[in-house]
Scaffold this motif. Structure first.
Motif, PDB file in Angstrom:
ATOM      1  N   GLU A  38       0.903  -1.509   0.290  1.00 26.94           N
ATOM      2  CA  GLU A  38      -0.062   0.327  -0.193  1.00 26.94           C
ATOM      3  C   GLU A  38       0.919   1.168   0.065  1.00 26.94           C
ATOM      4  OE1 GLU A  38      -3.194   2.055  -0.028  1.00 26.94           O
ATOM      5  OE2 GLU A  38      -2.987  -0.874  -0.111  1.00 26.94           O
ATOM      6  N   ILE A  39       2.133   1.373   0.855  1.00 27.38           N
ATOM      7  CA  ILE A  39       2.865   2.528   0.923  1.00 27.38           C
ATOM      8  C   ILE A  39       3.486   2.343  -0.462  1.00 27.38           C
ATOM      9  CG2 ILE A  39       5.291   2.903   1.557  1.00 27.38           C
ATOM     10  CD1 ILE A  39       3.727   2.137   4.717  1.00 27.38           C
ATOM     11  N   GLU A  40       4.373   1.530  -0.933  1.00 27.59           N
ATOM     12  CA  GLU A  40       4.601   1.559  -2.273  1.00 27.59           C
ATOM     13  C   GLU A  40       3.554   1.674  -3.342  1.00 27.59           C
ATOM     14  OE1 GLU A  40       7.519  -1.191  -4.465  1.00 27.59           O
ATOM     15  OE2 GLU A  40       6.114  -1.660  -3.882  1.00 27.59           O
ATOM     16  N   SER A  41       2.604   1.346  -3.415  1.00 26.51           N
ATOM     17  CA  SER A  41       1.782   2.232  -4.782  1.00 26.51           C
ATOM     18  C   SER A  41       1.212   3.652  -4.403  1.00 26.51           C
ATOM     19  CB  SER A  41      -0.016   1.394  -4.648  1.00 26.51           C
ATOM     20  OG  SER A  41      -0.146   1.358  -3.777  1.00 26.51           O
ATOM     21  N   SER A  42       0.894   4.200  -2.719  1.00 25.53           N
ATOM     22  CA  SER A  42       0.952   5.200  -2.486  1.00 25.53           C
ATOM     23  C   SER A  42       1.570   6.748  -3.202  1.00 25.53           C
ATOM     24  CB  SER A  42      -0.273   5.812  -1.486  1.00 25.53           C
ATOM     25  OG  SER A  42      -1.073   4.355  -0.919  1.00 25.53           O
ATOM     26  N   ALA A  43       3.284   6.115  -3.100  1.00 22.08           N
ATOM     27  CA  ALA A  43       4.066   7.105  -2.618  1.00 22.08           C
ATOM     28  C   ALA A  43       3.758   7.884  -4.315  1.00 22.08           C
ATOM     29  CB  ALA A  43       5.462   6.191  -2.805  1.00 22.08           C
ATOM     30  N   VAL A  51       9.876   7.810   0.719  1.00 25.98           N
ATOM     31  CA  VAL A  51       9.505   6.232  -0.517  1.00 25.98           C
ATOM     32  C   VAL A  51       9.481   7.140  -1.699  1.00 25.98           C
ATOM     33  CG1 VAL A  51       8.122   4.802  -0.911  1.00 25.98           C
ATOM     34  CG2 VAL A  51       8.904   4.851   1.422  1.00 25.98           C
ATOM     35  N   SER A  52      10.647   6.967  -2.984  1.00 24.08           N
ATOM     36  CA  SER A  52       9.962   7.661  -3.958  1.00 24.08           C
ATOM     37  C   SER A  52       9.861   9.177  -3.682  1.00 24.08           C
ATOM     38  CB  SER A  52       9.517   6.635  -4.609  1.00 24.08           C
ATOM     39  OG  SER A  52       9.078   5.405  -4.895  1.00 24.08           O
ATOM     40  N   GLU A  53      10.942   9.864  -2.658  1.00 18.68           N
ATOM     41  CA  GLU A  53      11.068  11.093  -3.209  1.00 18.68           C
ATOM     42  C   GLU A  53       8.866  11.770  -2.800  1.00 18.68           C
ATOM     43  OE1 GLU A  53      12.834  13.242  -4.242  1.00 18.68           O
ATOM     44  OE2 GLU A  53      14.295  11.336  -3.636  1.00 18.68           O
ATOM     45  N   THR A  54       8.405  10.830  -1.732  1.00 16.29           N
ATOM     46  CA  THR A  54       7.170  11.006  -1.483  1.00 16.29           C
ATOM     47  C   THR A  54       7.545  10.661   0.505  1.00 16.29           C
ATOM     48  OG1 THR A  54       5.773  10.309  -2.602  1.00 16.29           O
ATOM     49  CG2 THR A  54       5.131  10.594  -0.817  1.00 16.29           C
TER      50      THR A  54
END
Length: 404
Positions: free
Chosen positions: A238-243, A291-294
């Motif tokens: 969820e964190i990865e997709s939300s980032a 995470v990914s600049e988020t």
């Protein structure tokens, strides 16, 4: 990997500042601009008001025709026309003449003052003026509020109702503002259930989902909340997709320093945890990472701790993300009771403040939501202080000062 150690609050703010992200401008209808932040200066397109206008209901006259008027010796003037708001008269007001006029209507040619209606008596086609008026009396001149070409609002201004009125008066029905931050709220916890469900053993109502949704909105963001179990793979996905879809991610639960940290471990596996554990009470397990600049704020599962952590750190970040020059600004109040505090940590104590004094609430547990309901401020005790004496002035952060 990261190290879990307690940072001073000031160092946590430094890390937030070093990793601050901002939203970009967008154009919105002025009807949607409330509590948005201007992305451009507003320069008035015309004078406001655009013409000399009446400030009262009454009669437009030549002031000199009323000199010497009194109830015992009224001046008599012939009424030659009537002007309502939004109308224009083609009549020039000559000597001995008057034009009936509504508040806000343009002053007709030849007139230089307005006699209030209550100081006149109707006499057929004439009026009798019972008191004199001076030149320009009851007349709002063109440009009295704003002149054409003048900058009336600056970039970075928070649009309250009065700023919206100014923008409209300056000739704008659309404005450029900074976009609201989109925030993914991830509430974790196997023990959490919908508040309307019957409680089974070991279960508690999921207040965090609704609390964080409201907190994000109070800071000008747009929240999208979801509840997930304490499973590192599910949380990580969820964190990865939300980032890649949201400006900010805020989680609750899974941050405890002394045991398995589902959320913190998930963020650490996907990006970088920049701090985990801050020397504040309540809520020391708070964490922050990228995470990914988020940016990802990892808050406690205890409701009160999560609220305090949000107010101290996430609110600060979200408001600045909208290009607001925001800092927590404490005010001084006299403390009604003695308050103990340990050196080396910053305390944010729930309290009730009036214009002169502040009193800490008695229930201080991190899960006592009632203590927040009975509060309208935090007493902030710096890490270098060992408490506050009764009657001593202290720093107070008012809830109202943090909400836009």
């Amino acid at each position: 990997m990261f190290l879990s150690e307690l940072l001073p609050v000031r160092d946590a703010f430094r890390i937030l500042d070093e990793n601050q992200r901002f939203t970009e401008p967008e154009t919105v209808d002025l009807l949607e601009a409330y509590h948005r932040v201007l992305a451009d200066d507003i320069v008035s397109r015309f004078d406001s008001p655009p013409f000399d206008r009446s400030a009262m209901d009454g009669y437009a006259v030549r002031a000199e025709d009323t000199f010497g008027s009194s109830p015992g010796n009224p001046s008599t003037l012939r009424v030659t026309d009537s002007i309502g708001a939004g109308e224009v008269s083609g009549v020039d007001v000559g000597h001995g003449e008057a034009v009936r006029i509504a508040t806000g209507a343009p002053i007709p040619a030849g007139a230089d003052a307005v006699v209030m209606e209550e100081y006149t008596l109707q006499d057929g086609p004439d009026i009798r003026v019972l008191r004199p008026v001076a030149p320009s009396e009851n007349v709002a001149p063109a440009g009295e509020d704003v002149r054409r070409g003048v900058t009336v609002l600056r970039e970075g201004t928070l649009m309250r109702p009065q700023e919206i009125a100014m923008a409209a008066s300056a000739g704008y029905s659309k404005v450029r503002v900074f976009r609201r931050p989109s925030v993914k709220v991830i509430v974790t916890g196997n023990e959490l259930v919908d508040p309307s469900d019957d409680l089974e053993p070991g279960k508690v109502p999921n207040s965090n989902l609704y609390t964080l949704n409201a907190l994000v909105e109070s800071a000008g963001g747009s929240a999208d909340p979801v509840h997930l179990p304490d499973d590192i793979d599910t949380v990580g996905e969820e964190i990865e997709s939300s980032a890649s879809e949201y400006d900010v991610i805020i989680t609750t639960g899974g941050t405890a320093i002394s045991r398995g940290d589902v959320v913190v471990d998930a963020v650490d596996g996907l990006g970088e945890v920049l701090f985990h554990g801050v020397a504040l009470r309540p809520g020391k397990p708070v964490a922050f990472g990228m995470v990914s600049e988020t940016p990802v704020f990892m808050l406690s599962g205890y409701p009160v701790a999560a609220m305090v952590q949000f107010d101290v750190f996430a609110r600060y970040y979200l408001l600045r993300m909208q290009h607001l020059d925001y800092r927590h600004r404490a005010v001084k109040r006299r403390c009604r009771a003695k308050v103990a505090s340990g050196p080396g940590r910053t305390d944010y104590l729930r309290a009730w403040a009036d214009d002169e004094e502040v009193e800490p609430v008695q229930s201080r547990g991190s899960g006592i939501i009632r203590s927040m309901v009975g509060s309208n401020a935090y007493i902030v005790i710096d890490e270098n202080l060992e408490g506050i004496s009764a009657g001593e002035e202290c720093d107070v952060l008012l809830f109202d000062s943090m909400v836009i």
